[in-house]
Design a protein around this motif. Structure first.
Motif, PDB file in Angstrom:
ATOM      1  N   ARG B  97      36.241  22.453  25.638  1.00  0.00           N
ATOM      2  CA  ARG B  97      37.444  23.047  26.221  1.00  0.00           C
ATOM      3  C   ARG B  97      37.716  22.518  27.619  1.00  0.00           C
ATOM      4  NH1 ARG B  97      37.286  29.113  26.156  1.00  0.00           N
ATOM      5  NH2 ARG B  97      35.042  28.808  26.120  1.00  0.00           N
ATOM      6  N   ARG B  98      36.663  22.021  28.259  1.00  0.00           N
ATOM      7  CA  ARG B  98      36.860  21.408  29.586  1.00  0.00           C
ATOM      8  C   ARG B  98      37.154  19.914  29.479  1.00  0.00           C
ATOM      9  NH1 ARG B  98      31.581  22.087  32.227  1.00  0.00           N
ATOM     10  NH2 ARG B  98      32.540  21.278  34.104  1.00  0.00           N
ATOM     11  N   GLY B  99      37.277  19.412  28.264  1.00  0.00           N
ATOM     12  CA  GLY B  99      37.574  17.993  28.096  1.00  0.00           C
ATOM     13  C   GLY B  99      36.344  17.101  28.129  1.00  0.00           C
ATOM     14  N   ARG B 161      49.991  -2.461  14.831  1.00  0.00           N
ATOM     15  CA  ARG B 161      48.981  -2.964  13.898  1.00  0.00           C
ATOM     16  C   ARG B 161      47.623  -2.331  14.213  1.00  0.00           C
ATOM     17  NH1 ARG B 161      48.021  -8.107  15.217  1.00  0.00           N
ATOM     18  NH2 ARG B 161      49.350  -7.977  17.066  1.00  0.00           N
ATOM     19  N   ASP B 162      46.734  -2.332  13.221  1.00  0.00           N
ATOM     20  CA  ASP B 162      45.382  -1.797  13.412  1.00  0.00           C
ATOM     21  C   ASP B 162      44.749  -2.349  14.683  1.00  0.00           C
ATOM     22  OD1 ASP B 162      45.568  -0.432  11.023  1.00  0.00           O
ATOM     23  OD2 ASP B 162      43.678  -1.193  10.202  1.00  0.00           O
ATOM     24  N   GLU B 163      44.797  -3.646  14.833  1.00  0.00           N
ATOM     25  CA  GLU B 163      44.100  -4.291  15.947  1.00  0.00           C
ATOM     26  C   GLU B 163      44.602  -3.822  17.310  1.00  0.00           C
ATOM     27  OE1 GLU B 163      44.488  -8.454  15.344  1.00  0.00           O
ATOM     28  OE2 GLU B 163      42.919  -8.490  13.794  1.00  0.00           O
ATOM     29  N   GLN B 164      45.852  -3.350  17.347  1.00  0.00           N
ATOM     30  CA  GLN B 164      46.398  -2.898  18.631  1.00  0.00           C
ATOM     31  C   GLN B 164      45.898  -1.510  19.014  1.00  0.00           C
ATOM     32  OE1 GLN B 164      50.491  -3.944  17.176  1.00  0.00           O
ATOM     33  NE2 GLN B 164      50.749  -4.641  19.291  1.00  0.00           N
ATOM     34  N   VAL B 165      45.474  -0.737  18.031  1.00  0.00           N
ATOM     35  CA  VAL B 165      45.057   0.642  18.325  1.00  0.00           C
ATOM     36  C   VAL B 165      43.575   0.905  18.036  1.00  0.00           C
ATOM     37  CG1 VAL B 165      47.347   1.663  18.084  1.00  0.00           C
ATOM     38  CG2 VAL B 165      45.901   1.398  16.055  1.00  0.00           C
ATOM     39  N   LEU B 166      42.919  -0.022  17.351  1.00  0.00           N
ATOM     40  CA  LEU B 166      41.521   0.185  16.943  1.00  0.00           C
ATOM     41  C   LEU B 166      40.608   0.513  18.122  1.00  0.00           C
ATOM     42  CD1 LEU B 166      39.179   0.008  14.889  1.00  0.00           C
ATOM     43  CD2 LEU B 166      39.190  -2.484  15.211  1.00  0.00           C
ATOM     44  N   PHE B 167      40.845  -0.131  19.248  1.00  0.00           N
ATOM     45  CA  PHE B 167      39.903   0.030  20.364  1.00  0.00           C
ATOM     46  C   PHE B 167      40.094   1.338  21.127  1.00  0.00           C
ATOM     47  CE2 PHE B 167      40.198  -4.791  20.115  1.00  0.00           C
ATOM     48  CZ  PHE B 167      39.181  -4.851  19.173  1.00  0.00           C
ATOM     49  N   LEU B 168      41.086   2.149  20.683  1.00  0.00           N
ATOM     50  CA  LEU B 168      41.198   3.515  21.218  1.00  0.00           C
ATOM     51  C   LEU B 168      40.000   4.354  20.799  1.00  0.00           C
ATOM     52  CD1 LEU B 168      44.978   4.174  20.521  1.00  0.00           C
ATOM     53  CD2 LEU B 168      43.884   3.967  22.777  1.00  0.00           C
ATOM     54  N   THR B 169      39.235   3.893  19.816  1.00  0.00           N
ATOM     55  CA  THR B 169      38.074   4.641  19.338  1.00  0.00           C
ATOM     56  C   THR B 169      36.903   4.569  20.300  1.00  0.00           C
ATOM     57  OG1 THR B 169      37.245   2.713  18.123  1.00  0.00           O
ATOM     58  CG2 THR B 169      38.698   4.209  16.935  1.00  0.00           C
ATOM     59  N   ASP B 170      36.904   3.577  21.190  1.00  0.00           N
ATOM     60  CA  ASP B 170      35.762   3.442  22.087  1.00  0.00           C
ATOM     61  C   ASP B 170      36.047   2.586  23.320  1.00  0.00           C
ATOM     62  OD1 ASP B 170      33.398   2.924  23.413  1.00  0.00           O
ATOM     63  OD2 ASP B 170      32.233   2.424  21.652  1.00  0.00           O
ATOM     64  N   THR B 174      36.497   3.759  27.085  1.00  0.00           N
ATOM     65  CA  THR B 174      35.255   3.622  27.850  1.00  0.00           C
ATOM     66  C   THR B 174      35.497   2.828  29.136  1.00  0.00           C
ATOM     67  OG1 THR B 174      33.860   3.842  25.906  1.00  0.00           O
ATOM     68  CG2 THR B 174      32.904   2.678  27.788  1.00  0.00           C
ATOM     69  N   GLY B 175      36.210   1.718  29.019  1.00  0.00           N
ATOM     70  CA  GLY B 175      36.539   0.950  30.221  1.00  0.00           C
ATOM     71  C   GLY B 175      37.451   1.757  31.144  1.00  0.00           C
ATOM     72  N   TYR B 176      38.386   2.500  30.541  1.00  0.00           N
ATOM     73  CA  TYR B 176      39.334   3.272  31.335  1.00  0.00           C
ATOM     74  C   TYR B 176      38.633   4.399  32.081  1.00  0.00           C
ATOM     75  CZ  TYR B 176      43.609   5.595  32.735  1.00  0.00           C
ATOM     76  OH  TYR B 176      44.611   6.162  33.487  1.00  0.00           O
ATOM     77  N   GLN B 177      37.777   5.136  31.362  1.00  0.00           N
ATOM     78  CA  GLN B 177      37.055   6.233  32.024  1.00  0.00           C
ATOM     79  C   GLN B 177      36.190   5.693  33.159  1.00  0.00           C
ATOM     80  OE1 GLN B 177      35.041   9.622  29.850  1.00  0.00           O
ATOM     81  NE2 GLN B 177      33.184   8.805  30.790  1.00  0.00           N
ATOM     82  N   ALA B 178      35.556   4.537  32.915  1.00  0.00           N
ATOM     83  CA  ALA B 178      34.705   3.941  33.946  1.00  0.00           C
ATOM     84  C   ALA B 178      35.514   3.683  35.220  1.00  0.00           C
ATOM     85  CB  ALA B 178      34.089   2.648  33.438  1.00  0.00           C
ATOM     86  N   GLN B 335      28.346   8.976  28.138  1.00  0.00           N
ATOM     87  CA  GLN B 335      29.159   8.627  26.977  1.00  0.00           C
ATOM     88  C   GLN B 335      30.602   9.027  27.288  1.00  0.00           C
ATOM     89  OE1 GLN B 335      27.990   7.034  24.472  1.00  0.00           O
ATOM     90  NE2 GLN B 335      25.796   7.489  24.343  1.00  0.00           N
ATOM     91  N   THR B 336      31.509   8.236  26.828  1.00  0.00           N
ATOM     92  CA  THR B 336      32.924   8.473  27.117  1.00  0.00           C
ATOM     93  C   THR B 336      33.439   9.735  26.424  1.00  0.00           C
ATOM     94  OG1 THR B 336      33.179   6.105  27.211  1.00  0.00           O
ATOM     95  CG2 THR B 336      35.204   7.394  27.009  1.00  0.00           C
ATOM     96  N   HIS B 337      34.284  10.475  27.123  1.00  0.00           N
ATOM     97  CA  HIS B 337      34.951  11.632  26.525  1.00  0.00           C
ATOM     98  C   HIS B 337      36.202  11.124  25.819  1.00  0.00           C
ATOM     99  CE1 HIS B 337      32.039  13.859  28.728  1.00  0.00           C
ATOM    100  NE2 HIS B 337      32.503  13.430  29.885  1.00  0.00           N
ATOM    101  N   THR B 338      35.970  10.329  24.793  1.00  0.00           N
ATOM    102  CA  THR B 338      37.031   9.526  24.176  1.00  0.00           C
ATOM    103  C   THR B 338      38.282  10.320  23.820  1.00  0.00           C
ATOM    104  OG1 THR B 338      35.178   8.332  23.219  1.00  0.00           O
ATOM    105  CG2 THR B 338      37.377   7.734  22.444  1.00  0.00           C
ATOM    106  N   HIS B 339      38.083  11.520  23.224  1.00  0.00           N
ATOM    107  CA  HIS B 339      39.222  12.310  22.764  1.00  0.00           C
ATOM    108  C   HIS B 339      40.275  12.510  23.859  1.00  0.00           C
ATOM    109  CE1 HIS B 339      35.930  13.193  20.043  1.00  0.00           C
ATOM    110  NE2 HIS B 339      36.722  13.829  19.218  1.00  0.00           N
ATOM    111  N   ARG B 340      39.788  12.614  25.095  1.00  0.00           N
ATOM    112  CA  ARG B 340      40.673  12.857  26.221  1.00  0.00           C
ATOM    113  C   ARG B 340      41.658  11.709  26.452  1.00  0.00           C
ATOM    114  NH1 ARG B 340      37.795  12.977  31.879  1.00  0.00           N
ATOM    115  NH2 ARG B 340      36.403  14.657  31.266  1.00  0.00           N
ATOM    116  N   TYR B 341      41.266  10.516  26.072  1.00  0.00           N
ATOM    117  CA  TYR B 341      42.033   9.337  26.471  1.00  0.00           C
ATOM    118  C   TYR B 341      42.889   8.748  25.365  1.00  0.00           C
ATOM    119  CZ  TYR B 341      38.913   9.536  30.467  1.00  0.00           C
ATOM    120  OH  TYR B 341      38.237   9.956  31.577  1.00  0.00           O
ATOM    121  N   VAL B 342      42.656   9.152  24.099  1.00  0.00           N
ATOM    122  CA  VAL B 342      43.331   8.470  22.995  1.00  0.00           C
ATOM    123  C   VAL B 342      44.853   8.500  23.174  1.00  0.00           C
ATOM    124  CG1 VAL B 342      43.750   8.469  20.512  1.00  0.00           C
ATOM    125  CG2 VAL B 342      41.439   8.857  21.378  1.00  0.00           C
TER     126      VAL B 342
END
Ligand SMILES: NC(=O)c1ccc[n+]([C@@H]2O[C@H](COP(=O)([O-])OP(=O)(O)OC[C@H]3O[C@@H](n4cnc5c(N)ncnc54)[C@H](O)[C@@H]3O)[C@@H](O)[C@H]2O)c1
Ligand SMILES: [Zn+2]
Ligand SMILES: [Zn+2]
Lengths: 270, 400
Positions: B97-99, B161-170, B174-178, B335-342
């Motif tokens: 709940r805190r992200g 396309r898949d390739e344009q959005v696939l890296f939203l999974t990690d 991860t680079g963005y959060q860093a 570990q990245t809080h991935t859900h927050r950034y998708v």
């Protein structure tokens, strides 16, 4: 042995910080003292190396736990202290009673969680080592546990405290084969996080801490059970089910040994 | 179905395994249309993450189409096209709940293992990433079971396309959060990024998106440095220059205001510290190789941030704590809080601010994965990022 009587009659429980076990008797923390006899140290050394060796086989969960245990025992052999006792949250009081306690924060209000524990017939669902609890009257109940090798042990217990939303305590009545007592404390967690639950159990385990540590390896050790019980309770209350990977696909034929350690999930329907 | 299986240290193979099934009413089954190999997978290949089990299905960067949903799944239906963060989060616990999705209390069935190792309540489960992290089957496969599907599946409704959005999974999050957790002051702060792998590439570009005045990327692999230069970063090859001197020179003697360690526990390095790290790691004493982390701390400017997306697993030795203290550094990691950034990052992709496909160098079917794991690890053939099509015809590796 005497009971560790958490519920000293008349004690003003409101004055007790609930994060401390409210036992009136002092206990010592074995991890800070060199209490092991030379024989025990030898046993620890053998157990430690054995656990380390075992940790090289078996499934991943066993391996990791055994490796940790192995390092602990080897350390005990080397130093004469028991580094696992603190890690396992096992302590002993002056009278040789083993004290087990743990805590968990659950995202639900105290009143609701208290009510679940207060219905003693729910206890076997909450504490997995219990086979059944039968309510005899207002204060008395009959408890049955699964012992080692399929044996069952029963005893009568009485409620020693019942403070709605805050605390429930019990102890076994004289004549019990396993003399024991326990309490569950509830208090609001700061900042809208639900409830902090603390469980304190006391029992007379043969062999004191060392016996408890050995029992842990055999999977009978109560602090490990308590940890699992509390996490399962938290997840039941927050999710309504237990996460699981049991039955998932893998490159292992049929039964997946890697999942053997997991608690059985109960929200099993699709 | 076909899946990539961990068969032991240095052994990854393609096997036929049973199709996944729904195990809980909150699960979904996804037919995987694209999946990728991550630098994190290399730690598994190399045997540095404990509690892998022979037969585990690998993969945590994947997307696809929903083919089955449990009866308690509310927001998804068969046919939805989704990307799935590599972390598994429950969405209802206090950390969620805190992200803080990667710190989820409730999704790791093996919580006790993490507690034994790390002394704290376990974080959430991960796909295809060891039993310590829950032992969930991964997505380098034709199908995958997604638990907590309502929380973990993000619908892609545009025609990207898949390739344009696939890296939203990690790796993009991860680079963005860093970069985000550095607290970059736009137009002022200089950011250095150790590691020009996929995570470092996204960290450098994210630092630029967040307004960094200048970005410096450090590695030793020329094509990776070139890729960072193409985005406008200055680069340093640590094998050609003394990296600490070069970073001082590049920042008027101050050091970078923030330093990102996008390398992690398998850092390459030299000097006595690095030699000791390697010896201890080889003896499996649970010691990580921390050359990049040491450099990050030593180079960082006073009051700066050391942000660590690179994975660490055990103990470290000779961490320059005195330097960190003297300079008043802030450490951010995890570990990245991935859900927050998708969704926010999907918006940036849709708005054309970044095209994540820049990082892809190799495309192939699952059958080529075992070979490509090694190509990627050894940095052969200019390999920077591998994307796999689980339904593709075996035989061809497509470059570029
Ligand atoms: N925190 C998270 O949630 C998360 C998510 C994804 C990846 N990761 C981690 O991020 C790290 C990088 O991932 P990746 O996919 O980019 O991997 P990668 O292996 O492709 O990249 C690592 C790069 O670091 C370089 N390197 C090695 N030693 C170095 C040193 N001493 N100084 C500078 N550069 C050095 C290598 O040459 C390589 O280019 C890994 O540890 C990975 O596990 C973390
Ligand atoms: Zn990854
Ligand atoms: Zn959660």
């Amino acid at each position: 042995m005497g009971h560790v009587d958490f519920a000293t009659p008349g004690a003003a429980m409101t004055a007790q910080p609930t994060t401390q076990p409210s036992t009136p008797k002092p206990y010592r923390d074995h991890s800070t003292e060199s209490l092991l006899s030379p024989v025990e140290r030898g046993v620890m050394g053998v157990l430690g190396l054995g656990a380390l060796a075992l940790s090289l086989r078996g499934g991943p969960v066993e391996r990791l736990l055994l490796a940790a245990v192995g390092v602990g025992f080897t350390g005990m052999a080397a130093t004469g202290t028991n580094p696992l006792a603190t890690a396992l949250k096992i302590r002993q009081n002056e009278e040789g009673d083993t004290l087990v306690s743990d805590a968990v924060t659950v995202g639900q209000p105290p009143e609701r969680l208290y009510a679940i524990w207060r219905d003693l017939t729910n206890l076997p669902g909450l504490m997995k080592h219990l086979e059944s609890v039968q309510v005899l009257d207002e204060r008395r109940s009959r408890w049955t546990v699964k012992g080692p090798a399929g044996t069952a042990v029963s005893w009568d217990a009485e409620l020693t405290a019942d403070e709605p939303g805050r605390r429930i305590a019990w102890r076994s009545l004289p004549g019990a084969a396993i003399e024991n007592s326990g309490e569950v404390l509830f208090r609001p967690a700061p900042g809208d996080r639900g409830t902090e639950i603390r469980v304190n159990l006391a029992y007379h385990a043969p062999g004191g801490t060392t016996g408890a540590v050995i029992a842990r390896i055999a999977g009978q050790e109560p602090s490990q059970q308590l940890r699992d019980d509390l996490m399962r309770f938290k997840r039941e209350q927050e999710l309504g089910f237990a996460p699981t990977t049991k039955g998932q696909s893998s490159g292992r034929a049929e039964k997946d040994p890697g999942q053997a350690q997991q608690q059985t999930g109960q929200g099993g329907q699709k | 179905m076909k899946a990539i299986i961990w068969q032991g240290t240095n052994k990854v193979g393609v096997e036929r395994v049973p199709d996944p099934t729904l195990l809980l009413s909150t699960d979904a089954i996804v037919r995987v249309t694209s999946t990728a190999i991550c630098g994190s997978d290399l730690h598994l290949l190399d045997g540095y993450i404990p509690s892998m089990e022979k037969g585990d299905i690998l993969g945590h960067e994947f997307m696809g189409e929903i083919v089955e949903v449990g009866r308690d799944v509310k927001n998804l239906k068969v046919g939805d096209r989704v990307v799935v963060p590599f972390n598994i989060a429950c969405g209802v616990c206090d950390p969620c709940r805190r992200g803080l999705f990667s710190a989820c209390d409730n999704t790791n069935p093996n919580h006790r293992m993490a507690e034994a190792l790390y002394g704290a309540v376990s974080g959430g489960g991960l796909f295809g990433y060891s039993h310590l992290y829950g032992g969930y089957a991964g997505g380098q496969a034709q199908f995958v079971r997604v638990p907590f599907a309502d929380v973990g599946c993000f619908k892609i409704e545009s025609d990207l396309r898949d390739e344009q959005v696939l890296f939203l999974t990690d790796i993009f999050p991860t680079g963005y959060q860093a970069a985000e957790q550095c607290g970059i002051i736009p137009g002022r702060d200089v950011v250095a990024v150790f590691g020009a792998g996929p995570v470092g590439q996204f960290a450098a570009r994210s630092a630029m998106m967040l307004g960094a005045a200048h970005v410096i990327v450090i590695d030793r692999v020329p094509e990776r440095l070139n890729m960072a230069e193409a985005a406008g970063a200055q680069t340093i090859n640590y094998e050609k220059e003394d990296v600490l001197v070069a970073l001082r020179d590049a920042t008027g003697g101050r050091g970078p205001d923030h330093v990102i360690d996008a390398v992690g526990l398998e850092a390459h390095g030299h000097g006595p510290g690095a030699l000791m790290d390697t010896a201890k790691q080889k003896a499996r004493l649970n010691f990580d190789r921390i050359t990049a982390l040491r450099w990050a701390i030593l180079s960082c400017a006073k009051g700066g941030t050391v942000s660590v997306p690179g994975v660490y697993g055990g103990l470290v030795d000779k961490l320059p704590m005195g330097a960190a203290f003297a300079k008043g550094l802030t450490f951010r990691m995890g570990q990245t809080h991935t859900h927050r950034y998708v969704l926010p990052l999907l918006e940036r992709i849709e708005a054309g601010q970044i095209d994540p496909t820049f990082v892809i160098t190799h495309r192939a079917s699952l059958d080529e994965a075992p070979e490509l794991y090694k190509t990627f690890r050894d940095k052969h053939d200019g390999c920077i990022k591998v994307v796999l099509d689980p339904w593709g015809q075996p035989g061809q590796v497509q470059r570029g």
